[in-house]
Design a protein around this motif. Sequence first.
Motif, PDB file in Angstrom:
ATOM      1  N   ASP A 172       0.858  -1.185   0.000  1.00 22.10           N
ATOM      2  CA  ASP A 172       0.000   0.000   0.000  1.00 22.10           C
ATOM      3  C   ASP A 172       0.890   1.230   0.000  1.00 22.10           C
ATOM      4  O   ASP A 172       2.048   1.173   0.424  1.00 22.10           O
ATOM      5  CB  ASP A 172      -0.908   0.015   1.233  1.00 22.10           C
ATOM      6  CG  ASP A 172      -2.156   0.878   1.055  1.00 22.10           C
ATOM      7  OD1 ASP A 172      -2.252   1.611   0.047  1.00 22.10           O
ATOM      8  OD2 ASP A 172      -3.031   0.830   1.932  1.00 22.10           O
ATOM      9  N   ALA A 173       0.350   2.352  -0.468  1.00 21.74           N
ATOM     10  CA  ALA A 173       1.029   3.646  -0.412  1.00 21.74           C
ATOM     11  C   ALA A 173      -0.042   4.721  -0.371  1.00 21.74           C
ATOM     12  O   ALA A 173      -1.064   4.610  -1.064  1.00 21.74           O
ATOM     13  CB  ALA A 173       1.946   3.840  -1.611  1.00 21.74           C
ATOM     14  N   ARG A 174       0.184   5.732   0.446  1.00 22.78           N
ATOM     15  CA  ARG A 174      -0.771   6.836   0.599  1.00 22.78           C
ATOM     16  C   ARG A 174      -0.003   8.144   0.715  1.00 22.78           C
ATOM     17  O   ARG A 174       1.114   8.165   1.223  1.00 22.78           O
ATOM     18  CB  ARG A 174      -1.612   6.671   1.862  1.00 22.78           C
ATOM     19  CG  ARG A 174      -2.230   5.309   2.098  1.00 22.78           C
ATOM     20  CD  ARG A 174      -3.571   5.180   1.430  1.00 22.78           C
ATOM     21  NE  ARG A 174      -4.115   3.853   1.627  1.00 22.78           N
ATOM     22  CZ  ARG A 174      -5.096   3.556   2.464  1.00 22.78           C
ATOM     23  NH1 ARG A 174      -5.618   4.480   3.224  1.00 22.78           N
ATOM     24  NH2 ARG A 174      -5.546   2.326   2.530  1.00 22.78           N
ATOM     25  N   THR A 175      -0.630   9.237   0.307  1.00 21.95           N
ATOM     26  CA  THR A 175      -0.043  10.561   0.433  1.00 21.95           C
ATOM     27  C   THR A 175      -0.900  11.411   1.361  1.00 21.95           C
ATOM     28  O   THR A 175      -2.131  11.403   1.257  1.00 21.95           O
ATOM     29  CB  THR A 175       0.060  11.238  -0.952  1.00 21.95           C
ATOM     30  OG1 THR A 175       0.868  10.411  -1.797  1.00 21.95           O
ATOM     31  CG2 THR A 175       0.688  12.616  -0.860  1.00 21.95           C
ATOM     32  N   TYR A 176      -0.224  12.117   2.275  1.00 22.16           N
ATOM     33  CA  TYR A 176      -0.878  13.018   3.220  1.00 22.16           C
ATOM     34  C   TYR A 176      -0.094  14.316   3.243  1.00 22.16           C
ATOM     35  O   TYR A 176       1.000  14.366   3.811  1.00 22.16           O
ATOM     36  CB  TYR A 176      -0.912  12.404   4.631  1.00 22.16           C
ATOM     37  CG  TYR A 176      -1.693  11.123   4.673  1.00 22.16           C
ATOM     38  CD1 TYR A 176      -3.077  11.129   4.803  1.00 22.16           C
ATOM     39  CD2 TYR A 176      -1.048   9.901   4.537  1.00 22.16           C
ATOM     40  CE1 TYR A 176      -3.799   9.958   4.802  1.00 22.16           C
ATOM     41  CE2 TYR A 176      -1.760   8.717   4.539  1.00 22.16           C
ATOM     42  CZ  TYR A 176      -3.135   8.760   4.667  1.00 22.16           C
ATOM     43  OH  TYR A 176      -3.844   7.592   4.659  1.00 22.16           O
ATOM     44  N   LYS A 178       2.537  16.772   2.496  1.00 23.73           N
ATOM     45  CA  LYS A 178       3.876  16.633   1.930  1.00 23.73           C
ATOM     46  C   LYS A 178       4.447  15.232   2.118  1.00 23.73           C
ATOM     47  O   LYS A 178       5.493  14.903   1.574  1.00 23.73           O
ATOM     48  CB  LYS A 178       4.832  17.636   2.571  1.00 23.73           C
ATOM     49  CG  LYS A 178       4.493  19.068   2.276  1.00 23.73           C
ATOM     50  CD  LYS A 178       5.465  19.994   2.979  1.00 23.73           C
ATOM     51  CE  LYS A 178       5.103  21.439   2.725  1.00 23.73           C
ATOM     52  NZ  LYS A 178       6.024  22.356   3.390  1.00 23.73           N
ATOM     53  N   ALA A 179       3.776  14.414   2.911  1.00 23.51           N
ATOM     54  CA  ALA A 179       4.308  13.091   3.265  1.00 23.51           C
ATOM     55  C   ALA A 179       3.675  11.977   2.437  1.00 23.51           C
ATOM     56  O   ALA A 179       2.521  12.060   2.019  1.00 23.51           O
ATOM     57  CB  ALA A 179       4.081  12.814   4.743  1.00 23.51           C
ATOM     58  N   ARG A 180       4.466  10.917   2.235  1.00 25.65           N
ATOM     59  CA  ARG A 180       3.971   9.697   1.609  1.00 25.65           C
ATOM     60  C   ARG A 180       4.287   8.550   2.546  1.00 25.65           C
ATOM     61  O   ARG A 180       5.392   8.461   3.089  1.00 25.65           O
ATOM     62  CB  ARG A 180       4.670   9.480   0.267  1.00 25.65           C
ATOM     63  CG  ARG A 180       4.244   8.192  -0.431  1.00 25.65           C
ATOM     64  CD  ARG A 180       4.733   8.109  -1.860  1.00 25.65           C
ATOM     65  NE  ARG A 180       6.132   8.463  -1.988  1.00 25.65           N
ATOM     66  CZ  ARG A 180       6.988   7.860  -2.804  1.00 25.65           C
ATOM     67  NH1 ARG A 180       6.606   6.882  -3.592  1.00 25.65           N
ATOM     68  NH2 ARG A 180       8.244   8.249  -2.859  1.00 25.65           N
ATOM     69  N   LEU A 181       3.311   7.692   2.769  1.00 24.24           N
ATOM     70  CA  LEU A 181       3.493   6.475   3.562  1.00 24.24           C
ATOM     71  C   LEU A 181       3.515   5.296   2.605  1.00 24.24           C
ATOM     72  O   LEU A 181       2.617   5.140   1.780  1.00 24.24           O
ATOM     73  CB  LEU A 181       2.355   6.286   4.563  1.00 24.24           C
ATOM     74  CG  LEU A 181       2.199   7.337   5.648  1.00 24.24           C
ATOM     75  CD1 LEU A 181       0.952   7.039   6.486  1.00 24.24           C
ATOM     76  CD2 LEU A 181       3.431   7.393   6.526  1.00 24.24           C
ATOM     77  N   ILE A 182       4.551   4.482   2.724  1.00 18.64           N
ATOM     78  CA  ILE A 182       4.681   3.275   1.912  1.00 18.64           C
ATOM     79  C   ILE A 182       4.714   2.095   2.869  1.00 18.64           C
ATOM     80  O   ILE A 182       5.463   2.101   3.846  1.00 18.64           O
ATOM     81  CB  ILE A 182       5.976   3.308   1.065  1.00 18.64           C
ATOM     82  CG1 ILE A 182       5.968   4.526   0.145  1.00 18.64           C
ATOM     83  CG2 ILE A 182       6.137   2.016   0.265  1.00 18.64           C
ATOM     84  CD1 ILE A 182       7.293   4.790  -0.520  1.00 18.64           C
TER      85      ILE A 182
END
Length: 188
Positions: A172-176, A178-182
């Motif tokens: 999974d990957a998400r953007t919040y 300025k941040a991206r969570l992978i």
Amino acid sequence: MRIVAGRHRGRSLKTPADLAVRPTADRTREALFNILTSGKLSEEGAKRLPGARVLDAFAGTGALGLEALSRGAEQVTFMENYAPAIEICRANIAALGEEENSELLACDVLHPRPAPAPCDLIFLDPPYNQGFAEKAVETLRAAGWMAPEALVSVEMMKTEAFETPPGFSEIDARTYGKARLIFLRLES
């Protein structure tokens, strides 16, 4: 900065006076833990948070690991090498009374000591735009920090390049902002 949920919900955490440490924003941290507790990643083979052994690498203030403890993680190891951040992390652990469930290691994530026991969940929040994420994933795996099928959460600037290291699957990957969570899973 506060703990979002769990037994320490609403408790304040100390934050650094300078910009050398960039704590995960409350909104991003809340989204990260909503993903972890929703069960979606469990369907992908990741262990659920309650009862997990956790590594908070590039720990900074310790917010991610302390949020995990608040939500039921069994034990958290905090890994940090910046002296002012180590003191803030130590103070936050003590303020929440989590010394029994925590270990704070003053060491470089890119040159970690061997793990005393593998972890189910690894939080990596390296300094943005330094290219540390992939190397940290590989060095922590080589040092025994990752249990079979461990889940790795990597936070980075959304514009940073990231290549999933061999032996891992991106689930999974998400953007919040300025941040991206992978989210990565170590393949068995």
